[in-house]
Design a protein around this motif. Sequence first.
Motif, PDB file in Angstrom:
ATOM      1  N   LYS A 194       0.828  -1.206   0.000  1.00 17.52           N
ATOM      2  CA  LYS A 194       0.000   0.000   0.000  1.00 17.52           C
ATOM      3  C   LYS A 194       0.862   1.256   0.000  1.00 17.52           C
ATOM      4  O   LYS A 194       0.612   2.185  -0.765  1.00 17.52           O
ATOM      5  N   GLU A 195       1.899   1.282   0.894  1.00 17.12           N
ATOM      6  CA  GLU A 195       2.701   2.499   1.035  1.00 17.12           C
ATOM      7  C   GLU A 195       3.958   2.227   1.841  1.00 17.12           C
ATOM      8  O   GLU A 195       4.057   1.228   2.553  1.00 17.12           O
ATOM      9  N   ILE A 196       4.911   3.149   1.694  1.00 15.37           N
ATOM     10  CA  ILE A 196       6.022   3.249   2.646  1.00 15.37           C
ATOM     11  C   ILE A 196       5.547   4.272   3.658  1.00 15.37           C
ATOM     12  O   ILE A 196       5.427   5.466   3.352  1.00 15.37           O
ATOM     13  N   THR A 197       5.227   3.813   4.839  1.00 16.27           N
ATOM     14  CA  THR A 197       4.591   4.668   5.832  1.00 16.27           C
ATOM     15  C   THR A 197       5.579   5.610   6.502  1.00 16.27           C
ATOM     16  O   THR A 197       5.319   6.803   6.624  1.00 16.27           O
ATOM     17  N   ARG A 198       6.700   5.086   6.947  1.00 15.60           N
ATOM     18  CA  ARG A 198       7.676   5.901   7.673  1.00 15.60           C
ATOM     19  C   ARG A 198       9.071   5.608   7.150  1.00 15.60           C
ATOM     20  O   ARG A 198       9.391   4.477   6.804  1.00 15.60           O
ATOM     21  N   VAL A 199       9.917   6.652   7.139  1.00 15.53           N
ATOM     22  CA  VAL A 199      11.312   6.534   6.718  1.00 15.53           C
ATOM     23  C   VAL A 199      12.158   7.236   7.776  1.00 15.53           C
ATOM     24  O   VAL A 199      11.849   8.363   8.172  1.00 15.53           O
ATOM     25  N   TYR A 209      12.346  11.077   8.009  1.00 17.41           N
ATOM     26  CA  TYR A 209      12.783  11.597   6.718  1.00 17.41           C
ATOM     27  C   TYR A 209      11.587  12.075   5.904  1.00 17.41           C
ATOM     28  O   TYR A 209      11.676  13.037   5.164  1.00 17.41           O
ATOM     29  N   ASN A 210      10.437  11.433   6.052  1.00 15.63           N
ATOM     30  CA  ASN A 210       9.243  11.829   5.304  1.00 15.63           C
ATOM     31  C   ASN A 210       8.282  12.658   6.174  1.00 15.63           C
ATOM     32  O   ASN A 210       7.067  12.555   6.058  1.00 15.63           O
ATOM     33  N   TYR A 211       8.852  13.507   7.035  1.00 12.26           N
ATOM     34  CA  TYR A 211       8.089  14.445   7.871  1.00 12.26           C
ATOM     35  C   TYR A 211       7.359  15.431   6.973  1.00 12.26           C
ATOM     36  O   TYR A 211       7.908  15.917   5.986  1.00 12.26           O
ATOM     37  N   PHE A 214      12.854   1.649   6.999  1.00 11.67           N
ATOM     38  CA  PHE A 214      11.538   1.848   6.406  1.00 11.67           C
ATOM     39  C   PHE A 214      10.487   1.043   7.156  1.00 11.67           C
ATOM     40  O   PHE A 214      10.768  -0.039   7.673  1.00 11.67           O
ATOM     41  N   LEU A 215       9.270   1.580   7.185  1.00 13.12           N
ATOM     42  CA  LEU A 215       8.092   0.855   7.648  1.00 13.12           C
ATOM     43  C   LEU A 215       7.167   0.766   6.446  1.00 13.12           C
ATOM     44  O   LEU A 215       6.701   1.792   5.941  1.00 13.12           O
TER      45      LEU A 215
END
Length: 187
Positions: free
Chosen positions: A79-84, A103-105, A167-168
């Motif tokens: 579905k997605e890369i939720t957190r980096v 990183y994806n704040y 990654f999450l």
Amino acid sequence: MKKQLFTLCILAVLAVVSSSCKKQYDDNSLAPLDLAYAPIPVTVTNSNFFERYYIVVATAPSGAFSINFSIPSDKGKIKEITRVATGGSGLRDVQVGAPTVLYNYNGLTGTNAGFTPIPGTGSNTIMFSSTLAAYSTYRTRVGTGVAPTAPTVSVTPQSPNQIEFFFLITLEDGTTIIPPRVLVRVI
């Protein structure tokens, strides 16, 4: 002769006793011979090197890089890369860290602070893209405590600068996966 017979009997008893013991493992640990792989393995399909971890190369000073993740097609769709997250505390940050260190704040403050997921394409693959310039901006924002590795070429070619990324990944069924860290080697 009696002493040797007594020693042999003692050794036989010790051998029987030690071989009859069996270690009991609870559900939270691996037995020595259990398989040690994830139920949903994640691979980096565009890695340049594999040295215990996947390594992707980026050319300094502003080099673009991408990390392509893939899971087996029978395990679902991403579905997605939720957190980096990055750095030595990246594994903790990708799980429970404050959005401001990610990183994806999303750059917002107050109750709107969070992170911007990277959407998938409805398949078993997903790509994360960035640049060393974007990492440098991120490093300035969070400081060298969170992002300790400089996005520059190392003066010692034998120990290159490698930026750790964590990654999450969330699947369409809600399952979350934390793949092994991926290193971006600056050359």
